[in-house]
Design a protein around this motif. Sequence first.
Motif, PDB file in Angstrom:
ATOM      1  N   GLN A 156       2.504   6.868  -7.860  1.00  0.00           N
ATOM      2  CA  GLN A 156       2.723   6.063  -6.657  1.00  0.00           C
ATOM      3  C   GLN A 156       2.360   4.614  -6.978  1.00  0.00           C
ATOM      4  N   ILE A 157       3.337   3.711  -6.851  1.00  0.00           N
ATOM      5  CA  ILE A 157       3.037   2.295  -7.098  1.00  0.00           C
ATOM      6  C   ILE A 157       3.057   1.466  -5.812  1.00  0.00           C
ATOM      7  N   VAL A 158       3.745   1.967  -4.786  1.00  0.00           N
ATOM      8  CA  VAL A 158       3.686   1.336  -3.461  1.00  0.00           C
ATOM      9  C   VAL A 158       3.401   2.437  -2.455  1.00  0.00           C
ATOM     10  N   VAL A 159       2.291   2.297  -1.721  1.00  0.00           N
ATOM     11  CA  VAL A 159       1.863   3.314  -0.766  1.00  0.00           C
ATOM     12  C   VAL A 159       2.233   2.863   0.637  1.00  0.00           C
ATOM     13  N   ALA A 160       2.783   3.791   1.431  1.00  0.00           N
ATOM     14  CA  ALA A 160       3.161   3.488   2.814  1.00  0.00           C
ATOM     15  C   ALA A 160       2.028   3.874   3.755  1.00  0.00           C
ATOM     16  N   ASP A 161       1.638   2.923   4.606  1.00  0.00           N
ATOM     17  CA  ASP A 161       0.677   3.206   5.678  1.00  0.00           C
ATOM     18  C   ASP A 161       1.491   3.460   6.943  1.00  0.00           C
ATOM     19  N   GLU A 162       1.619   4.733   7.326  1.00  0.00           N
ATOM     20  CA  GLU A 162       2.510   5.087   8.423  1.00  0.00           C
ATOM     21  C   GLU A 162       1.993   4.614   9.779  1.00  0.00           C
ATOM     22  N   GLU A 163       0.680   4.505   9.935  1.00  0.00           N
ATOM     23  CA  GLU A 163       0.126   4.071  11.213  1.00  0.00           C
ATOM     24  C   GLU A 163       0.319   2.574  11.421  1.00  0.00           C
ATOM     25  N   GLU A 164       0.056   1.789  10.380  1.00  0.00           N
ATOM     26  CA  GLU A 164       0.168   0.335  10.474  1.00  0.00           C
ATOM     27  C   GLU A 164       1.577  -0.162  10.141  1.00  0.00           C
ATOM     28  N   HIS A 165       2.433   0.731   9.625  1.00  0.00           N
ATOM     29  CA  HIS A 165       3.783   0.364   9.178  1.00  0.00           C
ATOM     30  C   HIS A 165       3.721  -0.816   8.199  1.00  0.00           C
ATOM     31  N   SER A 166       2.868  -0.614   7.177  1.00  0.00           N
ATOM     32  CA  SER A 166       2.712  -1.627   6.136  1.00  0.00           C
ATOM     33  C   SER A 166       2.701  -0.924   4.786  1.00  0.00           C
ATOM     34  N   PHE A 167       2.734  -1.728   3.716  1.00  0.00           N
ATOM     35  CA  PHE A 167       2.789  -1.166   2.372  1.00  0.00           C
ATOM     36  C   PHE A 167       1.745  -1.839   1.496  1.00  0.00           C
ATOM     37  N   LEU A 168       1.185  -1.054   0.579  1.00  0.00           N
ATOM     38  CA  LEU A 168       0.134  -1.550  -0.309  1.00  0.00           C
ATOM     39  C   LEU A 168       0.541  -1.288  -1.753  1.00  0.00           C
ATOM     40  N   LEU A 169       0.466  -2.311  -2.580  1.00  0.00           N
ATOM     41  CA  LEU A 169       0.777  -2.164  -3.999  1.00  0.00           C
ATOM     42  C   LEU A 169      -0.422  -1.588  -4.729  1.00  0.00           C
ATOM     43  N   GLN A 170      -0.191  -0.504  -5.478  1.00  0.00           N
ATOM     44  CA  GLN A 170      -1.245   0.097  -6.293  1.00  0.00           C
ATOM     45  C   GLN A 170      -1.269  -0.633  -7.641  1.00  0.00           C
ATOM     46  N   GLU A 171      -2.009  -1.734  -7.678  1.00  0.00           N
ATOM     47  CA  GLU A 171      -1.968  -2.621  -8.840  1.00  0.00           C
ATOM     48  C   GLU A 171      -2.473  -1.941 -10.111  1.00  0.00           C
ATOM     49  N   GLU A 172      -3.532  -1.157  -9.989  1.00  0.00           N
ATOM     50  CA  GLU A 172      -4.086  -0.512 -11.186  1.00  0.00           C
ATOM     51  C   GLU A 172      -3.081   0.454 -11.805  1.00  0.00           C
ATOM     52  N   ALA A 173      -2.405   1.225 -10.943  1.00  0.00           N
ATOM     53  CA  ALA A 173      -1.414   2.178 -11.454  1.00  0.00           C
ATOM     54  C   ALA A 173      -0.253   1.439 -12.120  1.00  0.00           C
TER      55      ALA A 173
END
Length: 536
Positions: A53-70
């Motif tokens: 997973q390199i971009v994670v979806a936050d379904e509650e906030e409808h936002s996305f987080l980049l998994q930089e370490e991965a």
Amino acid sequence: MAAEESRLKQRNHKNSIFKEGGRGFKSDTTPMRQEEEDDLLEEEEVGVARPVQIVVADEEEHSFLLQEEALERLLLQEEVQDLHVVVVSVAGAFRKGKSFLLDFMLRFMYKQSSGSWVGGEEEPLTGFTWRGGCERETTGILAWSEVFVVEKPDGCRVAVLLIDTQGAFDSQSTIKDCATLFALSTMTSSVQVYNLSQNVQEDDLQHLQLFTEYGRLAMEEVYEKPFQTLMFLIRDWSYPYEHPYGLEGGRSFLEKRLQVKQNQHEELQNVRKHIHSCFTNIGCFLLPHPGLKVATNPHFDGRLRDIDEDFKKELVNLVPTLLSPENLVEKEIGGVKITCRDLLHYFKAYMKIYQGEELPHPKSMLQATAEANNLAAVAGAKDLYNKSMEQVCGGDKPYISPTELERRHVELRQVSVRHFRSVKKMGGEEFCRRYQEQLEAELDEAYANFGKHNDGKNIFYAARTPATLFAVMFVMYVVSLVTGFVGISSVATLCNLVMGVALTALCVWAYVKYSGEFREVGGIIDQVAETLWEQV
């Protein structure tokens, strides 16, 4: 339950398949959703390739987080970090077989040196997690943990990265979510496979236009054609008698579908022109249906024996079209080929933009139409109010008393609001109420301006400032004479000073009104005079 059994078979079989690749990858400790951790638990061993997973979806906030370490572990491996990168991404609506297709791409990448890469008849399909059914499987953006190094016919070595994207238009994603993921995958890929079912419909093209424009907005510099290769992949194609399966049939079909005609509506022309202006190369591949066993058997685990021959035949043509060494397309930005290390920086930059508030939020067609509909109704109602008030106290109308003006304002305000409510609007009562409140606020603001304009017609109101200044000068003159006569010279001097200031202010005010210059100074004098008038 059957779907879970199928995925268990995939996990048990995966070690034997992907250890053949020989390069291995350390386990990823980046936090992911709990269910994804459960799915990948048996795979997280050193040396076993898997989806990351390199971009994670936050379904509650409808936002996305980049998994930089991965992503860093992927792209900064010593053997690939300085190689030019080829990024193949598959995107499209959910439950249309994107992950299923990517797993055949993985087979090709691992077995392309052998005679037959497609695998044995009894070999389960493994790689990116997939399953049958109507609920979505992939969320966010995933990449395969092994970056493949391929030597092209010219001798140069490139790194190949395969990316799986969350399906669009599921029941839990907004239009903004879909646009962000599709745009991000398009911006970072050198080949974007647009996965469609059965045909290319007009709404497919409109969504592509919206998503690519959202991506183009996020790019700091817009080049003539900001994106590279777009491959329309039409699944379950049912009209081989009109356009045969494969690349040639897809080419003739797409030429017809994207053709700009003189008799077309302007909206349809603009969609097609936009798509042509965004991509350097556009292709299409027509793929037949894989068969009823694939579609209806809950125990299907990807074995070739259950897949129709036509599908297997065209699959053998499709995957090399995208991934054979002579067909690889290296990622370019601004005409410059980028490396894996560069791609990492671009991912971070693009994600930062999408996490900010600089970009407009894409809307559904209903919401956009409802907004335009309500704004047009607001404009019409406001125009009705302005025209009616012009008849009451317009530029050529005489002064009207403030009480009468307010009464007429209340009447016309009600008429204007009734006009707004009578217009047929989309969006529902609650949605329209926001625009009614906006209209009422704008009408009150317009009334305040009409009131000021009306006050300017009152000759006594216009003479208030000079009258106040004359009164100040007269009073100061009288007080100066009296205090001077009785010997209080200090008070007399002060009164003479105030009288001089008032005379100077009167002269400046007269010049401002005559010339129209220094209006700020004139406004200050008017404000001081009004305060004196009201207080004294």
